[in-house]
Design a protein around this motif. Structure first.
Motif, short mmCIF file in Angstrom:
data_model
loop_
_atom_site.label_atom_id
_atom_site.label_comp_id
_atom_site.label_asym_id
_atom_site.label_seq_id
_atom_site.Cartn_x
_atom_site.Cartn_y
_atom_site.Cartn_z
N GLN A 33 0.84 -1.20 0.00
CA GLN A 33 0.00 0.00 0.00
C GLN A 33 0.88 1.25 0.00
O GLN A 33 0.61 2.21 -0.72
CB GLN A 33 -0.92 0.00 1.22
N LEU A 34 1.95 1.24 0.80
CA LEU A 34 2.86 2.38 0.84
C LEU A 34 3.49 2.62 -0.53
O LEU A 34 3.68 3.77 -0.94
CB LEU A 34 3.97 2.17 1.87
N GLN A 35 3.84 1.54 -1.21
CA GLN A 35 4.46 1.69 -2.53
C GLN A 35 3.51 2.28 -3.56
O GLN A 35 3.95 2.85 -4.55
CB GLN A 35 5.00 0.36 -3.03
N GLN A 36 2.21 2.17 -3.33
CA GLN A 36 1.22 2.69 -4.27
C GLN A 36 0.99 4.19 -4.10
O GLN A 36 0.37 4.81 -4.95
CB GLN A 36 -0.10 1.93 -4.11
N ILE A 90 -2.43 13.34 -0.43
CA ILE A 90 -1.13 12.67 -0.51
C ILE A 90 -0.79 11.95 0.79
O ILE A 90 -0.36 10.79 0.77
CB ILE A 90 -0.02 13.69 -0.87
N VAL A 91 -0.96 12.60 1.94
CA VAL A 91 -0.49 12.03 3.20
C VAL A 91 -1.44 11.01 3.84
O VAL A 91 -0.99 10.13 4.57
CB VAL A 91 -0.12 13.12 4.24
N GLN A 92 -2.73 11.11 3.57
CA GLN A 92 -3.65 10.17 4.22
C GLN A 92 -3.40 8.72 3.83
O GLN A 92 -3.46 7.85 4.70
CB GLN A 92 -5.10 10.60 4.00
N PRO A 93 -3.10 8.39 2.56
CA PRO A 93 -2.79 7.00 2.25
C PRO A 93 -1.53 6.48 2.96
O PRO A 93 -1.34 5.28 3.10
CB PRO A 93 -2.60 7.00 0.73
N LEU A 94 -0.68 7.41 3.41
CA LEU A 94 0.51 7.02 4.17
C LEU A 94 0.16 6.70 5.63
O LEU A 94 0.98 6.17 6.37
CB LEU A 94 1.56 8.14 4.15
N GLY A 95 -1.06 7.05 6.03
CA GLY A 95 -1.47 6.83 7.41
C GLY A 95 -1.04 7.97 8.32
O GLY A 95 -1.04 7.83 9.55
N LEU A 96 -0.68 9.09 7.73
CA LEU A 96 -0.29 10.26 8.52
C LEU A 96 -1.53 11.05 8.88
O LEU A 96 -2.55 10.97 8.22
CB LEU A 96 0.70 11.12 7.74
N GLY A 97 -1.42 11.85 9.92
CA GLY A 97 -2.56 12.64 10.38
C GLY A 97 -3.02 13.65 9.35
O GLY A 97 -2.28 14.04 8.45
N PHE A 147 12.32 9.69 0.37
CA PHE A 147 11.19 9.03 1.03
C PHE A 147 10.74 7.82 0.22
O PHE A 147 10.50 6.74 0.78
CB PHE A 147 10.04 10.04 1.20
N ILE A 148 10.65 7.96 -1.09
CA ILE A 148 10.27 6.85 -1.96
C ILE A 148 11.28 5.72 -1.85
O ILE A 148 10.92 4.54 -1.75
CB ILE A 148 10.13 7.33 -3.42
N THR A 149 12.56 6.05 -1.84
CA THR A 149 13.62 5.05 -1.72
C THR A 149 13.51 4.30 -0.39
O THR A 149 13.66 3.08 -0.34
CB THR A 149 15.01 5.71 -1.85
N ASN A 207 10.23 -2.34 1.80
CA ASN A 207 9.52 -3.41 1.12
C ASN A 207 10.48 -4.51 0.70
O ASN A 207 10.20 -5.70 0.89
CB ASN A 207 8.77 -2.85 -0.10
N SER A 208 11.62 -4.13 0.17
CA SER A 208 12.63 -5.10 -0.25
C SER A 208 13.15 -5.88 0.95
O SER A 208 13.34 -7.09 0.89
CB SER A 208 13.78 -4.37 -0.94
N SER A 209 13.36 -5.20 2.05
CA SER A 209 13.86 -5.83 3.27
C SER A 209 12.90 -6.90 3.77
O SER A 209 13.31 -7.97 4.21
CB SER A 209 14.06 -4.77 4.36
N PHE A 210 11.63 -6.62 3.68
CA PHE A 210 10.64 -7.55 4.22
C PHE A 210 10.40 -8.72 3.28
O PHE A 210 10.15 -9.83 3.71
CB PHE A 210 9.31 -6.84 4.50
N SER A 211 10.50 -8.49 1.97
CA SER A 211 10.16 -9.54 1.03
C SER A 211 11.36 -10.34 0.55
O SER A 211 11.20 -11.33 -0.15
CB SER A 211 9.42 -8.94 -0.18
N GLY A 212 12.56 -9.94 0.91
CA GLY A 212 13.75 -10.65 0.47
C GLY A 212 14.75 -10.78 1.59
O GLY A 212 14.43 -10.61 2.75
N GLU A 213 15.97 -11.09 1.22
CA GLU A 213 17.02 -11.28 2.22
C GLU A 213 17.89 -10.04 2.40
O GLU A 213 18.91 -10.09 3.04
CB GLU A 213 17.90 -12.48 1.84
N VAL A 214 17.47 -8.93 1.80
CA VAL A 214 18.22 -7.67 1.94
C VAL A 214 18.14 -7.22 3.39
O VAL A 214 17.11 -7.32 4.03
CB VAL A 214 17.62 -6.59 1.01
N MET A 215 19.25 -6.70 3.91
CA MET A 215 19.27 -6.25 5.30
C MET A 215 19.13 -4.74 5.35
O MET A 215 19.82 -4.02 4.66
CB MET A 215 20.58 -6.65 5.97
N ILE A 216 18.22 -4.27 6.18
CA ILE A 216 18.03 -2.85 6.46
C ILE A 216 18.11 -2.70 7.97
O ILE A 216 17.35 -3.34 8.69
CB ILE A 216 16.66 -2.35 5.97
#
Length: 182
Positions: A13-16, A42-49, A120-122, A128-137
């Motif tokens: 959702q964040l990536q969208q 813009i900010v509401q889909p991010l879950g920001l106030g 911010f996009i990066t 997303n990459s960290s959670f779906s793969g073996e990349v470490m963040i």
């Protein structure tokens, strides 16, 4: 497993979210209600106030945003309001203002804004990459994030540490106000 799926859906959702670059900002000046609507879209889909007109008026009153001209906000003001709306859940307004001022030193507004948005996009893509793969963040890999409880603690600690580091940097680059004599 349900936690992992829910978190994956959240990251997708964040990536969208469509974060505007400078050239995507409105090409014409906006009235207050238009600024509030634009930023909230813009900010509401991010879950920001939610941003309110009162908040924008407060930013103007505190000198963080320049006053509107004939009740209209220009592109640079809208960009700053959007950055404030994204950063406000974590940082105090004074810290954000000092950071924006510093980022504008020796750079055009559009360059500073695009740099912020692309950063911010990066960060969203890395998470997303960290959670779906073996990349470490931040030393969290997929195996760690499968346990949402563990990941939550690690991410919260990193958020606090990163906030402290940004605030220390702002103090380093912000000139101290002269002390008043008693």
């Amino acid at each position: 497993m349900a936690e992992e799926e829910a978190y994956s859906a959240y990251l997708k959702q964040l990536q969208q979210v469509d974060l505007p670059r400078w050239t995507d900002l409105p090409q014409f000046d906006l009235y207050m209600d238009q600024v509030v609507q634009f930023v909230n879209d813009i900010v509401q889909p991010l879950g920001l106030g939610e941003l309110t007109a009162t908040m924008v008026n407060n930013y103007v009153k505190k000198g963080v945003i320049t006053p509107p001209i004939k009740k209209k906000y220009q592109k640079g003001q809208v960009a700053n309001i959007l950055m404030i709306a994204i950063l406000k859940p974590v940082f105090a307004l004074d810290t954000i203002a000092a950071g924006i001022d510093y980022q504008l030193q020796g750079r055009e507004k559009q360059q500073a804004f695009d740099s912020f948005i692309l950063g911010f996009i990066t960060a969203i893509q890395q998470a997303n990459s960290s959670f779906s793969g073996e990349v470490m963040i931040n030393k969290i890999n997929k195996q760690d994030t499968l346990n949402v409880q563990s990941a939550m603690v690690d991410l919260a600690i990193n958020a606090v540490l990163q906030k402290m580091m940004v605030e220390a940097m702002v103090k380093m680059v912000t000139p101290e106000a002269p002390k008043k004599k008693a």
